[in-house]
Design a protein around this motif. Structure first.
Motif, mmCIF file in Angstrom:
data_model
loop_
_atom_site.group_PDB
_atom_site.id
_atom_site.type_symbol
_atom_site.label_atom_id
_atom_site.label_comp_id
_atom_site.label_asym_id
_atom_site.label_seq_id
_atom_site.Cartn_x
_atom_site.Cartn_y
_atom_site.Cartn_z
ATOM 1 N N PHE A 55 -30.284 -18.089 19.540
ATOM 2 C CA PHE A 55 -28.678 -17.800 18.130
ATOM 3 C C PHE A 55 -28.736 -16.127 18.111
ATOM 4 N N LEU A 56 -28.988 -15.699 19.407
ATOM 5 C CA LEU A 56 -28.454 -13.972 19.055
ATOM 6 C C LEU A 56 -27.055 -14.013 19.288
ATOM 7 N N PRO A 57 -26.742 -14.678 20.099
ATOM 8 C CA PRO A 57 -25.295 -14.793 20.562
ATOM 9 C C PRO A 57 -24.502 -15.024 19.537
ATOM 10 N N ALA A 58 -25.229 -16.289 18.550
ATOM 11 C CA ALA A 58 -23.616 -16.373 17.371
ATOM 12 C C ALA A 58 -23.929 -15.693 16.518
ATOM 13 N N HIS A 59 -25.121 -15.397 16.365
ATOM 14 C CA HIS A 59 -25.202 -13.616 15.175
ATOM 15 C C HIS A 59 -24.491 -12.907 15.605
ATOM 16 N N PHE A 60 -23.865 -12.098 17.512
ATOM 17 C CA PHE A 60 -23.651 -11.441 17.371
ATOM 18 C C PHE A 60 -21.979 -11.480 17.206
ATOM 19 N N TYR A 61 -21.655 -12.632 18.067
ATOM 20 C CA TYR A 61 -20.554 -12.851 17.509
ATOM 21 C C TYR A 61 -19.969 -12.853 15.839
ATOM 22 N N ILE A 62 -20.738 -12.785 14.807
ATOM 23 C CA ILE A 62 -20.158 -13.216 13.265
ATOM 24 C C ILE A 62 -20.387 -11.934 13.237
ATOM 25 N N LEU A 63 -21.325 -11.267 13.814
ATOM 26 C CA LEU A 63 -21.186 -10.196 12.547
ATOM 27 C C LEU A 63 -19.524 -8.694 13.600
ATOM 28 N N SER A 64 -19.579 -9.273 15.381
ATOM 29 C CA SER A 64 -18.984 -9.260 15.376
ATOM 30 C C SER A 64 -16.603 -8.927 14.607
ATOM 31 N N LEU A 65 -17.169 -10.403 13.440
ATOM 32 C CA LEU A 65 -15.449 -10.512 12.577
ATOM 33 C C LEU A 65 -15.848 -9.749 12.191
ATOM 34 N N ALA A 66 -16.303 -8.894 12.260
ATOM 35 C CA ALA A 66 -16.626 -7.452 10.020
ATOM 36 C C ALA A 66 -15.751 -6.467 11.196
ATOM 37 N N LEU A 67 -15.308 -7.033 12.052
ATOM 38 C CA LEU A 67 -14.741 -5.707 13.182
ATOM 39 C C LEU A 67 -13.511 -6.492 13.229
ATOM 40 N N ASN A 68 -13.469 -7.496 13.700
ATOM 41 C CA ASN A 68 -12.032 -8.072 14.337
ATOM 42 C C ASN A 68 -11.355 -8.988 12.732
ATOM 43 N N GLU A 69 -11.821 -10.025 12.626
ATOM 44 C CA GLU A 69 -11.825 -11.068 10.908
ATOM 45 C C GLU A 69 -12.066 -10.762 10.380
ATOM 46 N N PRO A 70 -11.769 -10.110 9.200
ATOM 47 C CA PRO A 70 -12.696 -9.739 7.912
ATOM 48 C C PRO A 70 -12.811 -10.717 6.849
#
Ligand code: SF4
Ligand code: SF4
Ligand code: FES
Lengths: 113, 242
Positions: free
Chosen positions: A27-42
């Motif tokens: 789960f964690l990789p998916a979690h971090f990927y979605i968090l990273s969206l906050a920076l790149n693709e709001p």
């Protein structure tokens, strides 16, 4: 069906710890990927958060919090077993760890809905 | 007699490693009958070539362990009435060991691992020294005493999933033995022994499932001993002793 040597509470505690560990690792990789969206693709993040409002997703989050909590408290139990003086009542400790995890996850669910 | 005329259905494992199967037998039920009594009755009355082991019949020698209805047990002190599954009892050889024939397993590897875990006492004195006085109240002696009543039956070894999945794992009995020696103040092999039980196949491989402790017929606690080894090895490593 014959019940094998595995049919004892601490074996179930062991398998729960392993399975929750693997599930969290997935789960964690998916979690971090979605968090990273906050920076790149709001915008994508927003639609994602909207999607996460659905009841079924909320319920899945309950499961996730349970896995996290059960792995955390189960891990603390194992650390105590290995590094503190031995205490009898290991089955009780395992049951308590699962119970606490369940209540933590339940509290999360009640707050979320 | 309540049991007069009654029989029990016994499924017994026959054959060896390459080819074994359960065979069904009918055995007269008796009062206070042990699983070993059942096996012996079959050998004396039906199957003279049935292979199995026992010696003392009173829980001292550790040679009679088998898998009874899925669980490892010392058969000479296991009453049929306690382990019956309906009207059937299934008797198989111990798990995690090669089968020689029928119910007799090859315990060579089990005992080789005791040697690998340095399960032998390393003396620090000679016959010319006086006898060392050790109080049974000392903490280390109490730790050692808690583990010394092992009868080498292999029940713990058969109930351990780590043994099943990792051929190099020393197993609960050998590690328990190492722990009793680590706590023996007269022993001179402490660091060498801690090295032997650390790393590949050593105490750190144990997942604390406590099957060993659940089934040990002598109510020993190998999990506790292994936890003790893990701690002792960690401390010795931090101190730079190993
Ligand atoms: S506690 Fe360790 S040695 Fe005992 S059965 Fe579990 S894994 Fe094996
Ligand atoms: S520790 Fe218990 S189960 Fe294991 S060999 Fe010794 S007596 Fe048997
Ligand atoms: S026959 Fe000796 S322990 Fe069972």
């Amino acid at each position: 069906m014959i019940k094998t040597h595995r049919n004892q509470p601490l074996w179930y505690a062991y398998i729960l710890h392993r399975v929750s560990g693997i599930a969290l690792a997935l789960f964690l990789p998916a979690h971090f990927y979605i968090l990273s969206l906050a920076l790149n693709e709001p915008e994508s993040l927003d639609s994602m958060l909207h999607w996460a409002e659905q009841p079924i997703v909320k319920f899945a989050e309950f499961g996730l919090v349970f896995l996290l909590a059960v792995h955390l408290f189960g891990g603390l139990r194992l650390l105590a077993l290995e590094f503190l003086p031995w205490k009898p009542g290991q089955k009780t400790f395992a049951a308590v760890a699962v119970a606490i995890a369940f209540f933590v996850a339940l509290a999360f669910l009640l707050r979320a809905i | 007699m309540a049991n007069k005329g009654k029989t029990i259905k016994v499924l017994l494992s026959r054959g060896d490693n390459s080819n074994s199967a359960l065979k069904e037998y009918e055995v007269p039920a008796k009062e206070s009958q042990t699983v070993l009594d059942v096996v012996t009755w079959i050998q004396r009355n039906l199957e003279p070539d049935l292979s199995y082991r026992f010696a003392c019949r009173v829980g001292m020698c550790g040679s009679c362990a088998m898998t009874v209805n899925g669980k490892p047990r010392w058969t000479c002190r296991t009453h049929v009435s306690k382990v019956m599954d309906g009207d059937t009892i299934t008797i198989e050889p111990l798990r995690n060991m090669p089968i020689i024939k029928d119910l007799a397993c090859d315990l060579n590897e089990f005992f080789e691992k005791w040697t690998k875990a340095k399960g032998h006492f390393v003396p620090t004195k000679t016959r010319d020294d006086s006898v060392q006085i050790i109080s049974p109240k000392e903490k280390s002696r109490r730790e050692a005493n808690a583990g010394i009543e092992c009868i080498n039956c292999g029940v713990c070894y058969a109930s351990c999933d780590v043994v099943e999945n990792d051929a190099s794992y020393l197993g609960p009995a050998a590690l328990n033995r190492a722990w009793t020696l680590v706590n023996d103040v007269r022993d001179g092999g402490r660091i060498e022994r801690l090295k032997a039980v650390t790393g590949d196949g050593g105490c750190q491989s144990c997942h604390s499932q406590q099957g060993c402790t659940t089934y040990c017929p002598n109510t020993l606690n190998p999990t506790r001993s292994i936890a003790g080894l893990k701690k002792a090895a960690a401390i010795a490593t931090l101190k730079g002793e190993m």
